[in-house]
Design an enzyme around this catalytic site. Structure first.
Site, PDB file in Angstrom:
ATOM      1  N   ASN A  11       0.846  -1.191   0.000  1.00  0.00           N
ATOM      2  CA  ASN A  11       0.000   0.000   0.000  1.00  0.00           C
ATOM      3  C   ASN A  11       0.895   1.260   0.000  1.00  0.00           C
ATOM      4  O   ASN A  11       1.572   1.555   0.986  1.00  0.00           O
ATOM      5  CB  ASN A  11      -0.908  -0.045   1.238  1.00  0.00           C
ATOM      6  CG  ASN A  11      -1.849   1.143   1.327  1.00  0.00           C
ATOM      7  OD1 ASN A  11      -1.453   2.280   1.083  1.00  0.00           O
ATOM      8  ND2 ASN A  11      -3.091   0.884   1.705  1.00  0.00           N
ATOM      9  N   ASP A  71      -1.380  -3.753   9.797  1.00  0.00           N
ATOM     10  CA  ASP A  71      -2.743  -4.112   9.427  1.00  0.00           C
ATOM     11  C   ASP A  71      -3.655  -3.095  10.077  1.00  0.00           C
ATOM     12  O   ASP A  71      -3.539  -2.799  11.261  1.00  0.00           O
ATOM     13  CB  ASP A  71      -3.117  -5.536   9.833  1.00  0.00           C
ATOM     14  CG  ASP A  71      -4.292  -6.014   8.981  1.00  0.00           C
ATOM     15  OD1 ASP A  71      -4.095  -6.209   7.765  1.00  0.00           O
ATOM     16  OD2 ASP A  71      -5.409  -6.149   9.507  1.00  0.00           O
ATOM     17  N   SER A  72      -4.528  -2.531   9.271  1.00  0.00           N
ATOM     18  CA  SER A  72      -5.309  -1.405   9.763  1.00  0.00           C
ATOM     19  C   SER A  72      -6.680  -1.400   9.104  1.00  0.00           C
ATOM     20  O   SER A  72      -6.946  -2.164   8.180  1.00  0.00           O
ATOM     21  CB  SER A  72      -4.556  -0.102   9.456  1.00  0.00           C
ATOM     22  OG  SER A  72      -4.065  -0.093   8.134  1.00  0.00           O
ATOM     23  N   PHE A 154      -5.212   8.771   2.140  1.00  0.00           N
ATOM     24  CA  PHE A 154      -5.614   7.745   1.169  1.00  0.00           C
ATOM     25  C   PHE A 154      -6.861   7.057   1.715  1.00  0.00           C
ATOM     26  O   PHE A 154      -7.355   7.393   2.802  1.00  0.00           O
ATOM     27  CB  PHE A 154      -4.468   6.756   0.938  1.00  0.00           C
ATOM     28  CG  PHE A 154      -4.082   5.937   2.147  1.00  0.00           C
ATOM     29  CD1 PHE A 154      -4.574   4.650   2.320  1.00  0.00           C
ATOM     30  CD2 PHE A 154      -3.237   6.454   3.123  1.00  0.00           C
ATOM     31  CE1 PHE A 154      -4.232   3.900   3.439  1.00  0.00           C
ATOM     32  CE2 PHE A 154      -2.881   5.708   4.250  1.00  0.00           C
ATOM     33  CZ  PHE A 154      -3.383   4.421   4.407  1.00  0.00           C
ATOM     34  N   GLY A 155      -7.378   6.096   0.960  1.00  0.00           N
ATOM     35  CA  GLY A 155      -8.461   5.239   1.454  1.00  0.00           C
ATOM     36  C   GLY A 155      -9.668   5.994   1.978  1.00  0.00           C
ATOM     37  O   GLY A 155     -10.284   6.810   1.276  1.00  0.00           O
ATOM     38  N   LYS A 177      -1.640  14.780   9.958  1.00  0.00           N
ATOM     39  CA  LYS A 177      -2.262  13.454  10.077  1.00  0.00           C
ATOM     40  C   LYS A 177      -1.342  12.511  10.854  1.00  0.00           C
ATOM     41  O   LYS A 177      -1.782  11.833  11.779  1.00  0.00           O
ATOM     42  CB  LYS A 177      -2.597  12.869   8.690  1.00  0.00           C
ATOM     43  CG  LYS A 177      -3.266  11.501   8.830  1.00  0.00           C
ATOM     44  CD  LYS A 177      -3.540  10.773   7.533  1.00  0.00           C
ATOM     45  CE  LYS A 177      -3.919   9.326   7.837  1.00  0.00           C
ATOM     46  NZ  LYS A 177      -3.954   8.450   6.668  1.00  0.00           N
ATOM     47  N   ARG A 183      -1.804   5.171  12.779  1.00  0.00           N
ATOM     48  CA  ARG A 183      -0.507   4.660  12.282  1.00  0.00           C
ATOM     49  C   ARG A 183       0.646   5.386  12.973  1.00  0.00           C
ATOM     50  O   ARG A 183       1.637   4.760  13.362  1.00  0.00           O
ATOM     51  CB  ARG A 183      -0.442   4.841  10.756  1.00  0.00           C
ATOM     52  CG  ARG A 183       0.811   4.310  10.091  1.00  0.00           C
ATOM     53  CD  ARG A 183       0.621   4.117   8.594  1.00  0.00           C
ATOM     54  NE  ARG A 183      -0.421   3.143   8.326  1.00  0.00           N
ATOM     55  CZ  ARG A 183      -1.666   3.450   7.954  1.00  0.00           C
ATOM     56  NH1 ARG A 183      -2.023   4.697   7.734  1.00  0.00           N
ATOM     57  NH2 ARG A 183      -2.568   2.509   7.794  1.00  0.00           N
TER      58      ARG A 183
HETATM   59  P1  ITT Z   1      -1.062  -4.223   2.796  1.00  0.00           P
HETATM   60  O1  ITT Z   1      -1.819  -5.392   3.372  1.00  0.00           O
HETATM   61  O2  ITT Z   1      -0.243  -4.593   1.606  1.00  0.00           O
HETATM   62  O3  ITT Z   1      -0.293  -3.476   3.839  1.00  0.00           O
HETATM   63  P2  ITT Z   1      -3.717  -3.114   2.422  1.00  0.00           P
HETATM   64  O4  ITT Z   1      -4.208  -1.816   1.869  1.00  0.00           O
HETATM   65  O5  ITT Z   1      -4.336  -4.383   1.894  1.00  0.00           O
HETATM   66  O6  ITT Z   1      -2.120  -3.146   2.224  1.00  0.00           O
HETATM   67  P3  ITT Z   1      -4.831  -3.646   5.037  1.00  0.00           P
HETATM   68  O7  ITT Z   1      -5.229  -5.042   4.719  1.00  0.00           O
HETATM   69  O8  ITT Z   1      -4.212  -3.353   6.372  1.00  0.00           O
HETATM   70  O9  ITT Z   1      -3.799  -3.068   3.977  1.00  0.00           O
HETATM   71  O10 ITT Z   1      -6.113  -2.728   4.838  1.00  0.00           O
HETATM   72  C1  ITT Z   1      -6.117  -1.469   5.360  1.00  0.00           C
HETATM   73  C2  ITT Z   1      -7.212  -0.652   4.702  1.00  0.00           C
HETATM   74  O11 ITT Z   1      -7.813   0.179   5.709  1.00  0.00           O
HETATM   75  C3  ITT Z   1      -6.639   0.291   3.677  1.00  0.00           C
HETATM   76  O12 ITT Z   1      -6.585  -0.304   2.398  1.00  0.00           O
HETATM   77  C4  ITT Z   1      -7.601   1.458   3.768  1.00  0.00           C
HETATM   78  O13 ITT Z   1      -8.765   1.167   3.052  1.00  0.00           O
HETATM   79  C5  ITT Z   1      -7.977   1.478   5.235  1.00  0.00           C
HETATM   80  N1  ITT Z   1      -7.065   2.381   5.977  1.00  0.00           N
HETATM   81  C6  ITT Z   1      -6.082   2.016   6.835  1.00  0.00           C
HETATM   82  N2  ITT Z   1      -5.421   3.077   7.295  1.00  0.00           N
HETATM   83  C7  ITT Z   1      -5.969   4.149   6.699  1.00  0.00           C
HETATM   84  C8  ITT Z   1      -5.701   5.517   6.755  1.00  0.00           C
HETATM   85  O14 ITT Z   1      -4.700   6.007   7.465  1.00  0.00           O
HETATM   86  N3  ITT Z   1      -6.473   6.330   6.022  1.00  0.00           N
HETATM   87  C9  ITT Z   1      -7.472   5.848   5.280  1.00  0.00           C
HETATM   88  N4  ITT Z   1      -7.777   4.569   5.151  1.00  0.00           N
HETATM   89  C10 ITT Z   1      -7.038   3.701   5.871  1.00  0.00           C
END
Ligand code: ITT
Length: 202
Positions: A11, A71-72, A154-155, A177, A183
């Site tokens: 990510n 993981d978040s 993002f996200g 942020k 994080r």
């Molecule tokens: P990796 O497993 O490769 O690290 P991923 O995006 O699949 O990447 P996760 O399974 O931990 O990671 O999913 C985390 C999701 O949660 C991420 O894709 C976002 O949609 C959301 N997320 C996590 N932290 C965020 C943030 O700081 N701001 C916005 N959305 C966040």
């Protein structure tokens, strides 16, 4: 020679924040791709901690290096804490966040004020070269915004509203942020363990 720290993530948004938060450590921070590691990791854990461990251990097994994983996700109380550990997979990995974010806003139609409460959660797991392991968690509380706002982060950031500041985490600068985010908190908690390991390598 500088020690290496591999971050087991694909990510780019996370990676940017990680570099900003840990970038001053005397260690070379590499993403899995930059480290030349390719692994199809199945994140089938039921918790953030389980999934962070799965990712960190998988890359550690291949490289033997110091590996961290994040993981978040977003927990929306009105939706029984969904999407939670499924945050990346919610409505499909390839669905745009414009669509995902609007879908969450639509699910909260008619829900007001603190009933829109939500939080971002982040677990960082670290596996050291000798196999020892430690994990830390960070959370940030907020509400689901009534409409998306901001271009930062993002996200789900454009819908993560901070009522006391009347803005979303996507309205914040990267520095702002990182200073308050799930994080940022988790990474600052795990930092002393990395510093101690680096010190022991000297
Ligand atoms: P990796 O497993 O490769 O690290 P991923 O995006 O699949 O990447 P996760 O399974 O931990 O990671 O999913 C985390 C999701 O949660 C991420 O894709 C976002 O949609 C959301 N997320 C996590 N932290 C965020 C943030 O700081 N701001 C916005 N959305 C966040």
């Amino acid at each position: 020679m500088k020690q290496k720290l591999i971050f087991a993530t694909g990510n780019a948004g996370k990676m940017k924040e990680i570099r900003a938060i840990l970038g001053d450590l005397d260690v070379e921070i590499l993403s899995s791709r930059e480290a030349g590691v390719q692994a199809d990791i199945v994140e089938d854990g039921k918790t953030f901690l389980e999934n962070a461990r799965i990712k960190a251990r998988a890359i550690h097994e291949i490289t033997g290096a110091l590996v961290l994983a994040d993981d978040s996700g977003l927990e929306v109380d009105y939706l029984d804490k969904a999407p939670g550990v499924y945050s990346a997979r919610f409505m499909g990995e390839d669905t745009s966040y414009e669509i995902k974010n609007q879908a969450i806003i639509d699910k909260l139609e008619g829900v007001e004020g603190s009933d829109r409460s939500a939080r971002f959660r982040c677990v960082i797991d670290a596996v050291f070269p000798d196999g020892t392991e430690t994990a830390e968690e960070g959370t940030i509380e907020g509400w689901i915004a009534k409409e998306p706002s901001g271009n930062g982060g993002f996200g789900y950031d454009p819908i993560f509203y901070l009522p006391e500041r009347d803005l979303t985490t996507a309205d914040l600068s990267a520095e702002e942020k990182n200073a308050i985010s799930h994080r940022g908190i988790a990474l600052r908690k795990i930092r002393p363990a990395i510093e101690a390991w680096l010190e022991a390598q000297k």
